[in-house]
Write a protein that holds these residues in place. Structure first.
Motif, PDB file in Angstrom:
ATOM      1  N   GLU A 171       0.830  -1.213   0.000  1.00 20.03           N
ATOM      2  CA  GLU A 171       0.000   0.000   0.000  1.00 20.03           C
ATOM      3  C   GLU A 171       0.860   1.256   0.000  1.00 20.03           C
ATOM      4  OE1 GLU A 171      -2.878   2.744   0.038  1.00 20.03           O
ATOM      5  OE2 GLU A 171      -3.056   0.641  -0.570  1.00 20.03           O
ATOM      6  N   ARG A 172       1.996   1.207   0.762  1.00 20.81           N
ATOM      7  CA  ARG A 172       2.811   2.409   0.939  1.00 20.81           C
ATOM      8  C   ARG A 172       4.278   2.009   1.074  1.00 20.81           C
ATOM      9  NH1 ARG A 172       4.322   5.512   5.527  1.00 20.81           N
ATOM     10  NH2 ARG A 172       4.092   7.748   5.185  1.00 20.81           N
ATOM     11  N   THR A 173       5.165   2.720   0.378  1.00 20.36           N
ATOM     12  CA  THR A 173       6.591   2.417   0.488  1.00 20.36           C
ATOM     13  C   THR A 173       7.397   3.653   0.096  1.00 20.36           C
ATOM     14  OG1 THR A 173       8.303   0.806  -0.136  1.00 20.36           O
ATOM     15  CG2 THR A 173       6.797   1.476  -1.879  1.00 20.36           C
ATOM     16  N   SER A 174       8.732   3.530   0.043  1.00 19.72           N
ATOM     17  CA  SER A 174       9.584   4.596  -0.489  1.00 19.72           C
ATOM     18  C   SER A 174      10.280   4.064  -1.732  1.00 19.72           C
ATOM     19  CB  SER A 174      10.625   5.016   0.541  1.00 19.72           C
ATOM     20  OG  SER A 174       9.998   5.582   1.658  1.00 19.72           O
ATOM     21  N   PHE A 175      10.964   4.960  -2.446  1.00 17.54           N
ATOM     22  CA  PHE A 175      11.557   4.567  -3.722  1.00 17.54           C
ATOM     23  C   PHE A 175      13.015   5.007  -3.744  1.00 17.54           C
ATOM     24  CE2 PHE A 175      12.757   5.492  -8.088  1.00 17.54           C
ATOM     25  CZ  PHE A 175      12.320   4.356  -8.770  1.00 17.54           C
ATOM     26  N   TYR A 176      13.899   4.093  -4.171  1.00 18.80           N
ATOM     27  CA  TYR A 176      15.317   4.423  -4.307  1.00 18.80           C
ATOM     28  C   TYR A 176      15.745   4.204  -5.754  1.00 18.80           C
ATOM     29  CZ  TYR A 176      20.361   4.156  -4.127  1.00 18.80           C
ATOM     30  OH  TYR A 176      21.690   4.360  -4.391  1.00 18.80           O
ATOM     31  N   LEU A 177      16.412   5.197  -6.324  1.00 19.36           N
ATOM     32  CA  LEU A 177      16.974   5.049  -7.677  1.00 19.36           C
ATOM     33  C   LEU A 177      18.491   5.115  -7.573  1.00 19.36           C
ATOM     34  CD1 LEU A 177      16.717   4.943 -10.797  1.00 19.36           C
ATOM     35  CD2 LEU A 177      16.662   7.451 -10.760  1.00 19.36           C
ATOM     36  N   THR A 181       3.703  -5.562 -10.174  1.00 17.55           N
ATOM     37  CA  THR A 181       3.602  -6.587  -9.126  1.00 17.55           C
ATOM     38  C   THR A 181       3.078  -6.023  -7.797  1.00 17.55           C
ATOM     39  OG1 THR A 181       5.959  -6.254  -8.707  1.00 17.55           O
ATOM     40  CG2 THR A 181       5.350  -8.165 -10.026  1.00 17.55           C
ATOM     41  N   ILE A 182       3.621  -4.905  -7.351  1.00 14.50           N
ATOM     42  CA  ILE A 182       3.180  -4.413  -6.018  1.00 14.50           C
ATOM     43  C   ILE A 182       1.955  -3.514  -6.123  1.00 14.50           C
ATOM     44  CG2 ILE A 182       5.517  -4.558  -5.054  1.00 14.50           C
ATOM     45  CD1 ILE A 182       5.572  -1.462  -5.072  1.00 14.50           C
ATOM     46  N   GLY A 183       1.599  -3.055  -7.347  1.00 20.23           N
ATOM     47  CA  GLY A 183       0.449  -2.158  -7.518  1.00 20.23           C
ATOM     48  C   GLY A 183       0.864  -0.700  -7.436  1.00 20.23           C
ATOM     49  N   SER A 184      -0.113   0.190  -7.569  1.00 14.29           N
ATOM     50  CA  SER A 184       0.213   1.633  -7.613  1.00 14.29           C
ATOM     51  C   SER A 184       0.323   2.179  -6.185  1.00 14.29           C
ATOM     52  CB  SER A 184      -0.835   2.397  -8.411  1.00 14.29           C
ATOM     53  OG  SER A 184      -2.103   2.177  -7.836  1.00 14.29           O
ATOM     54  N   ALA A 185       1.378   1.743  -5.496  1.00 16.38           N
ATOM     55  CA  ALA A 185       1.563   2.103  -4.076  1.00 16.38           C
ATOM     56  C   ALA A 185       1.764   3.604  -3.892  1.00 16.38           C
ATOM     57  CB  ALA A 185       2.790   1.362  -3.543  1.00 16.38           C
ATOM     58  N   LYS A 186       1.462   4.053  -2.659  1.00 15.13           N
ATOM     59  CA  LYS A 186       1.812   5.422  -2.268  1.00 15.13           C
ATOM     60  C   LYS A 186       3.312   5.455  -2.051  1.00 15.13           C
ATOM     61  CE  LYS A 186      -1.829   7.392   0.266  1.00 15.13           C
ATOM     62  NZ  LYS A 186      -2.511   7.276   1.524  1.00 15.13           N
ATOM     63  N   ILE A 187       4.007   6.424  -2.661  1.00 14.73           N
ATOM     64  CA  ILE A 187       5.455   6.548  -2.470  1.00 14.73           C
ATOM     65  C   ILE A 187       5.688   7.741  -1.557  1.00 14.73           C
ATOM     66  CG2 ILE A 187       7.651   7.029  -3.638  1.00 14.73           C
ATOM     67  CD1 ILE A 187       6.717   4.327  -4.481  1.00 14.73           C
ATOM     68  N   SER A 188       6.128   7.458  -0.324  1.00 19.42           N
ATOM     69  CA  SER A 188       6.200   8.554   0.647  1.00 19.42           C
ATOM     70  C   SER A 188       7.514   9.329   0.576  1.00 19.42           C
ATOM     71  CB  SER A 188       5.967   8.020   2.059  1.00 19.42           C
ATOM     72  OG  SER A 188       6.820   6.948   2.298  1.00 19.42           O
ATOM     73  N   SER A 189       8.510   8.839  -0.139  1.00 17.17           N
ATOM     74  CA  SER A 189       9.723   9.632  -0.395  1.00 17.17           C
ATOM     75  C   SER A 189      10.521   8.960  -1.501  1.00 17.17           C
ATOM     76  CB  SER A 189      10.580   9.787   0.859  1.00 17.17           C
ATOM     77  OG  SER A 189      11.125   8.548   1.210  1.00 17.17           O
ATOM     78  N   ILE A 190      11.278   9.792  -2.199  1.00 14.23           N
ATOM     79  CA  ILE A 190      12.160   9.265  -3.242  1.00 14.23           C
ATOM     80  C   ILE A 190      13.583   9.657  -2.886  1.00 14.23           C
ATOM     81  CG2 ILE A 190      12.872   9.550  -5.666  1.00 14.23           C
ATOM     82  CD1 ILE A 190       9.995   9.663  -6.461  1.00 14.23           C
ATOM     83  N   TYR A 191      14.501   8.712  -2.994  1.00 11.95           N
ATOM     84  CA  TYR A 191      15.911   9.009  -2.744  1.00 11.95           C
ATOM     85  C   TYR A 191      16.707   8.604  -3.983  1.00 11.95           C
ATOM     86  CZ  TYR A 191      20.341   9.574  -0.447  1.00 11.95           C
ATOM     87  OH  TYR A 191      21.596  10.017  -0.113  1.00 11.95           O
ATOM     88  N   ILE A 192      17.470   9.559  -4.515  1.00  9.92           N
ATOM     89  CA  ILE A 192      18.259   9.277  -5.720  1.00  9.92           C
ATOM     90  C   ILE A 192      19.731   9.338  -5.330  1.00  9.92           C
ATOM     91  CG2 ILE A 192      18.723   9.993  -8.101  1.00  9.92           C
ATOM     92  CD1 ILE A 192      15.913  11.624  -7.652  1.00  9.92           C
ATOM     93  N   GLY A 193      20.399   8.190  -5.438  1.00  9.73           N
ATOM     94  CA  GLY A 193      21.799   8.132  -5.012  1.00  9.73           C
ATOM     95  C   GLY A 193      22.670   7.454  -6.050  1.00  9.73           C
ATOM     96  N   THR A 196       3.814  11.071  -2.775  1.00 17.24           N
ATOM     97  CA  THR A 196       3.264  12.016  -1.796  1.00 17.24           C
ATOM     98  C   THR A 196       4.350  12.819  -1.060  1.00 17.24           C
ATOM     99  OG1 THR A 196       3.300  10.314  -0.090  1.00 17.24           O
ATOM    100  CG2 THR A 196       1.244  10.548  -1.304  1.00 17.24           C
ATOM    101  N   GLY A 197       5.602  12.360  -1.089  1.00 16.26           N
ATOM    102  CA  GLY A 197       6.603  12.982  -0.204  1.00 16.26           C
ATOM    103  C   GLY A 197       7.722  13.693  -0.935  1.00 16.26           C
ATOM    104  N   ASP A 198       8.804  13.895  -0.194  1.00 19.30           N
ATOM    105  CA  ASP A 198       9.965  14.641  -0.703  1.00 19.30           C
ATOM    106  C   ASP A 198      10.777  13.837  -1.709  1.00 19.30           C
ATOM    107  OD1 ASP A 198      10.030  17.185   0.646  1.00 19.30           O
ATOM    108  OD2 ASP A 198      10.241  16.023   2.497  1.00 19.30           O
TER     109      ASP A 198
END
Ligand code: SF4
Length: 431
Positions: free
Chosen positions: A42-48, A89-101, A126-128
Motif C-alpha cells: 500500500e505504501r513504500t519509499s523509492f530508491y533510484l 507486481t506491487i500495484g500503484s503504491a503510495k510513495i512517501s519519499s524518493i531518494y536518488i543516489g 506524496t513525499g519529498d
C-alpha cells in the motif's frame, strides 16, 4: 581486525541474532524461487541508483560504473522497465519519499528526470524527493534541472574543505569548487541542503573536522551528515577492489572526533537526528537509510519488502540485459521469519537514536518483552535516557552504536557485496 577477531565477531553476532530473532530466520540470500513475485504494497519509499561516475574515489565501496554517454540511454530504458515491473507486481503504491543516489546522479539528470516521470505515472508520489549531488557538477543549469524535477532535499558530497584531505580521498575538486557549490545550493531555495563531511581521516585533527562542519554551516547547510572513513577498504570488498590507499585511524581518534562533533552541533543549535546526522531548524530530516520499507531500482539496488529483502544484480550490463529482455533484475532474496521485520525496524530506530516505546508491541509482537528487557539494560548503562514515550540515545550510546554498526552490520554488507561483485547472479550468500 585480524582473522581471529573476525571469527570471534562472527560467532558473537550469530549467537546474538539467534537469541534475538530465533532459529527460524535463515541468514542466507538466494535467487528468488521460480514464479516468485513481490506482494502488493500500500505504501513504500523509492530508491533510484545511478551508478555512473566520471572518476573513482579510491575509498568508495558503492556500485558504480565509468560514465560513458552511450550507456545513458540503455540505462534509462532499463530503469523505466524496472519501475514498470515493480508497479505491475506491487500495484500503484503510495510513495512517501524518493531518494536518488549513486554513483553520481548529477551527471545523468535527464535520465533521472525520465525515470521520475514514469514513477509519477505508475505510483502515487506524496513525499519529498532527495538527491545526492557532487560539487563538480553544481551550476545554475543543474540547479534549475533539479527544481524542474521537483527535488526538495539536496545533499552535497563535500567530504572536506581541506586540500590534503580532498587529495587523499581522490575527490577530484578543490575547496573553492566545494564552497561555490554549497553556496549556490544553499541560496537556491530548496527545502533543505545537507552537507556530507567525513571525519577520522588519516592525520586529521579534531580542529580540522570542526573547521569543516563549521564552514558547511556558515555557507548555509542546514543539515550535516558526518561519517567516518568506513572500514570497507580494509575488508574483502577493499581487497577485491584493490583499495589499499588509505589507513584507518585509531578508535581513540574516532571517539574524540565524534564527541567534538556532537559538542559543536549542540552549541550551534544542530540537533542530532541519527547516529551520523544533525539538523538545524524545522526542516524535514535528510536521511538515505532509515526508511521503513523501500523499493530499489538500478544495478545493486536493494529493496526492503514487508516479507524480506531483495537485491538486484550488481553488474550494470547484466542488469540492463535482463530488464531489456523482459526479465527481472533481482538476483537475491532473503525472506523474513519470526519477528525479523520487527527487529530490523528496531535496529533502524537505534540508528535514528530515538526509539518509540509505544510502538514496540505493535511491531515486535511477542518479542516486545525481550526488546524491552534489553532496552532497560541500554538505559541503565547510560547509553539512553527516557524522554516521554521515547528512549533517546545519549552521545556515548550513539558512538558505541556506530562501532557496533562498523564491526558487525557492515560485515554483513561486506559479505553480501563482495559475492555480488564477483558474480552477477550468485547462487547463495550466507551472511
Ligand atoms: S564516492 Fe561518489 S563520486 Fe566517488 S567513486 Fe564513489 S560514488 Fe563515485
Amino acid at each position: 581486525m585480524n582473522h581471529l577477531g573476525h571469527r570471534f565477531s562472527r560467532f558473537v553476532t550469530r549467537a546474538a541474532r539467534r537469541y534475538l530473532v530465533g532459529a527460524d530466520q535463515r541468514w542466507v540470500f538466494e535467487p528468488p524461487a521460480p514464479g516468485w513475485t513481490p506482494l502488493p504494497i500500500e505504501r513504500t519509499s523509492f530508491y533510484l541508483h545511478v551508478p555512473f561516475c566520471r572518476h573513482f574515489c579510491p575509498y568508495c565501496p558503492y556500485t558504480k560504473a565509468p560514465y560513458h554517454e552511450s550507456l545513458i540511454e540503455p540505462y534509462t530504458r532499463a530503469a523505466i522497465a524496472e519501475v514498470d515491473g515493480w508497479a505491475n507486481t506491487i500495484g500503484s503504491a503510495k510513495i512517501s519519499s524518493i531518494y536518488i543516489g549513486g554513483g553520481t546522479p548529477t551527471i545523468a539528470l535527464t535520465s533521472v528526470s525520465r525515470v521520475l516521470t514514469r514513477v509519477r505515472e505508475r505510483f502515487r508520489l506524496t513525499g519529498d524527493i532527495c538527491i545526492e549531488t557532487n560539487p563538480t557538477d553544481i551550476d545554475n543549469e543543474i540547479v534549475q534541472q533539479l527544481k524542474d524535477m521537483g527535488v526538495t532535499l539536496v545533499s552535497l558530497g563535500i567530504e572536506s574543505f581541506t586540500a590534503e584531505n580532498l587529495t587523499m580521498l581522490g575527490r577530484g575538486y578543490d575547496s573553492i569548487v566545494a564552497e561555490r557549490a554549497l553556496s549556490l545550493l544553499a541560496g537556491s531555495n530548496f527545502t533543505s541542503v545537507n552537507a556530507d563531511i567525513m571525519f577520522a581521516l588519516p592525520n586529521q585533527s579534531v580542529s580540522s573536522v570542526i573547521a569543516d562542519i563549521a564552514r558547511a554551516a556558515e555557507l548555509g547547510a542546514d543539515q550535516i551528515t558526518t561519517y567516518p572513513l568506513f572500514t570497507f577498504p580494509y575488508t574483502s570488498v577493499g581487497e577485491y577492489l584493490h583499495l589499499t590507499a588509505v589507513s584507518m585511524p585509531k578508535l581513540k581518534v574516532r571517539r574524540e572526533q565524534y564527541r567534538a562533533i556532537n559538542q559543536w552541533c549542540d552549541q550551534n543549535d544542530f540537533e542530532r537526528t541519527s547516529v551520523w546526522g544533525f539538523k538545524r531548524g524545522n526542516v524535514p530530516r535528510y536521511s538515505s537509510v532509515t526508511r521503513d520499507g523501500y523499493i530499489g531500482v538500478g544495478p545493486g539496488a536493494g529493496s526492503h519488502m514487508t516479507d524480506g529483502f531483495v537485491l538486484n544484480t550488481f553488474d550494470l550490463n547484466s542488469w540492463m540485459e535482463s530488464l531489456s529482455s523482459g526479465g527481472s533484475a533481482i538476483a537475491l532474496r532473503m525472506p523474513f521469519a519470526g519477528e525479523m521485520a520487527g527487529w530490523w525496524w528496531l535496529y533502524w530506530r537505534f540508528y535514528d537514536t530515538r526509539i518509540p516505546l509505544d510502538e514496540l508491541d505493535i511491531v515486535l509482537g511477542h518479542d516486545a518483552r525481550k526488546a524491552r528487557w534489553w532496552l532497560r539494560i541500554v538505559e541503565q548503562a547510560g547509553f539512553a535516557v527516557r524522554n516521554g514515550e521515547f528512549l533517546k540515545l545519549t552521545e556515548p550510546g550513539a558512538f558505541w552504536l556506530h562501532l557496533v554498526q562498523n564491526y558487525f552490520a557492515l560485515n554483513y554488507v561486506n559479505t553480501l557485496w563482495t559475492q555480488s561483485r564477483r558474480e552477477s547472479w550468485p547462487k547463495e550468500v550466507f551472511i
